[in-house]
Design a protein around this motif. Sequence first.
Motif, short mmCIF file in Angstrom:
data_model
loop_
_atom_site.label_atom_id
_atom_site.label_comp_id
_atom_site.label_asym_id
_atom_site.label_seq_id
_atom_site.Cartn_x
_atom_site.Cartn_y
_atom_site.Cartn_z
N ILE A 84 11.17 -0.59 -2.12
CA ILE A 84 10.75 0.11 -0.90
C ILE A 84 11.21 1.56 -0.94
CG2 ILE A 84 11.12 0.26 1.60
CD1 ILE A 84 11.26 -2.82 1.61
N VAL A 85 12.47 1.77 -1.29
CA VAL A 85 13.00 3.14 -1.35
C VAL A 85 12.32 3.95 -2.44
CG1 VAL A 85 15.08 4.53 -1.74
CG2 VAL A 85 15.20 2.50 -0.31
N ALA A 86 12.07 3.34 -3.59
CA ALA A 86 11.38 4.04 -4.68
C ALA A 86 9.99 4.49 -4.23
CB ALA A 86 11.28 3.15 -5.91
N GLU A 87 9.30 3.63 -3.50
CA GLU A 87 7.96 3.96 -3.01
C GLU A 87 8.03 5.11 -2.00
OE1 GLU A 87 4.31 1.67 -0.77
OE2 GLU A 87 5.70 0.48 -1.97
N ILE A 88 8.98 5.05 -1.08
CA ILE A 88 9.14 6.10 -0.08
C ILE A 88 9.52 7.42 -0.75
CG2 ILE A 88 10.58 6.90 1.84
CD1 ILE A 88 10.62 3.94 2.80
N LEU A 98 9.54 19.38 1.52
CA LEU A 98 10.78 18.90 0.92
C LEU A 98 11.85 18.62 1.96
CD1 LEU A 98 10.89 21.11 -2.28
CD2 LEU A 98 10.10 18.76 -2.02
N GLU A 99 11.55 18.90 3.22
CA GLU A 99 12.46 18.55 4.30
C GLU A 99 11.77 17.48 5.15
OE1 GLU A 99 13.78 21.96 6.49
OE2 GLU A 99 15.01 22.66 4.82
N VAL A 100 12.48 16.40 5.40
CA VAL A 100 11.91 15.29 6.16
C VAL A 100 12.88 14.88 7.26
CG1 VAL A 100 12.80 13.60 4.50
CG2 VAL A 100 10.92 12.97 5.96
N PRO A 101 12.38 14.74 8.49
CA PRO A 101 13.25 14.28 9.57
C PRO A 101 13.70 12.84 9.33
CG PRO A 101 11.22 15.25 10.43
CD PRO A 101 11.05 15.10 8.96
N SER A 102 14.93 12.52 9.69
CA SER A 102 15.43 11.16 9.50
C SER A 102 14.58 10.15 10.26
CB SER A 102 16.89 11.06 9.94
OG SER A 102 17.02 11.40 11.31
N VAL A 103 13.99 10.59 11.37
CA VAL A 103 13.12 9.71 12.16
C VAL A 103 11.91 9.29 11.32
CG1 VAL A 103 11.61 9.65 14.19
CG2 VAL A 103 13.85 10.71 14.34
N GLU A 104 11.36 10.24 10.56
CA GLU A 104 10.21 9.92 9.70
C GLU A 104 10.61 8.93 8.62
OE1 GLU A 104 7.21 12.01 6.50
OE2 GLU A 104 7.99 13.27 8.13
N GLY A 106 12.95 6.64 8.80
CA GLY A 106 13.06 5.34 9.47
C GLY A 106 11.71 4.73 9.76
N ASP A 107 10.77 5.55 10.21
CA ASP A 107 9.42 5.06 10.49
C ASP A 107 8.74 4.56 9.21
OD1 ASP A 107 9.70 5.64 13.18
OD2 ASP A 107 8.58 7.53 13.08
N VAL A 109 10.24 3.30 6.59
CA VAL A 109 10.86 2.02 6.25
C VAL A 109 10.28 0.92 7.12
CG1 VAL A 109 13.01 0.69 6.26
CG2 VAL A 109 13.01 3.02 5.38
N LEU A 110 10.19 1.17 8.43
CA LEU A 110 9.63 0.17 9.34
C LEU A 110 8.20 -0.21 8.96
CD1 LEU A 110 10.96 1.29 12.83
CD2 LEU A 110 11.50 -0.82 11.61
N GLU A 111 7.41 0.79 8.60
CA GLU A 111 6.03 0.54 8.20
C GLU A 111 5.96 -0.40 6.99
OE1 GLU A 111 2.65 3.29 6.25
OE2 GLU A 111 3.48 4.06 8.14
N LYS A 112 6.82 -0.13 6.01
CA LYS A 112 6.84 -0.97 4.80
C LYS A 112 7.31 -2.38 5.14
CE LYS A 112 6.19 2.61 1.95
NZ LYS A 112 4.82 2.96 1.72
N LEU A 113 8.40 -2.47 5.92
CA LEU A 113 8.95 -3.78 6.26
C LEU A 113 7.98 -4.61 7.10
CD1 LEU A 113 12.70 -2.99 6.99
CD2 LEU A 113 11.75 -4.21 5.02
N ARG A 114 7.26 -3.95 8.00
CA ARG A 114 6.29 -4.67 8.85
C ARG A 114 5.26 -5.39 7.99
NH1 ARG A 114 4.23 -0.72 12.30
NH2 ARG A 114 2.76 -0.22 10.67
N ASP A 115 4.85 -4.74 6.91
CA ASP A 115 3.84 -5.33 6.03
C ASP A 115 4.42 -6.38 5.08
OD1 ASP A 115 1.99 -3.64 7.21
OD2 ASP A 115 2.12 -2.13 5.62
N ILE A 116 5.72 -6.31 4.81
CA ILE A 116 6.34 -7.20 3.83
C ILE A 116 7.00 -8.41 4.48
CG2 ILE A 116 8.16 -7.38 2.09
CD1 ILE A 116 7.70 -4.38 1.53
#
Length: 159
Positions: A84-88, A98-104, A106-107, A109-116
């Motif tokens: 999951i982390v490798a894909e993200i 190259l800058e990503v909000p921590s909220v994004e 988390g979202d 991760v949630l998207e990946k987990l929801r499908d898995i």
Amino acid sequence: MKCPVCGCPDLKVIDSRPIEEGNSIRRRRECLQCAKRFTTFEMIETAQIIVIKKDGSKEPFDRVKLVNGILKATRKRDVDADAIVAEIESELQNTLHLEVPSVELGDRVLEKLRDIDEISYVRFASVYREFTDVDSFMDELKKLKRKHGRSRRNTTDSE
């Protein structure tokens, strides 16, 4: 590149071999002036991703930290946190930002987990969304159930 002995820029490559599962190349080189042979390594340079925290502070993306967070949510579940982390991480490297909000993060991760795995999704969401009471937790479950029900109906309709 210059010869490490005489500084001459005229070199020839004698041998090239992929290493580290094809992520790097080892090259054997020879200086055309002094005939000194040496080895160089080439690897893909990835840009450093910066995470913007909720308080506005910034820190380098920490793969281990994200994997550990997912591992807590997926404990005793058949979920590959590293994948999951490798894909993200790959998705983020392929964007121009190259800058990503921590909220994004988390979202994503949630998207990946929801499908898995829905159980892992709920576990991760309970920490990530910082539920303060049972009602907020139930609201998240209702959202998941609506989404899950919709995807099941779409699957059933197409069969």
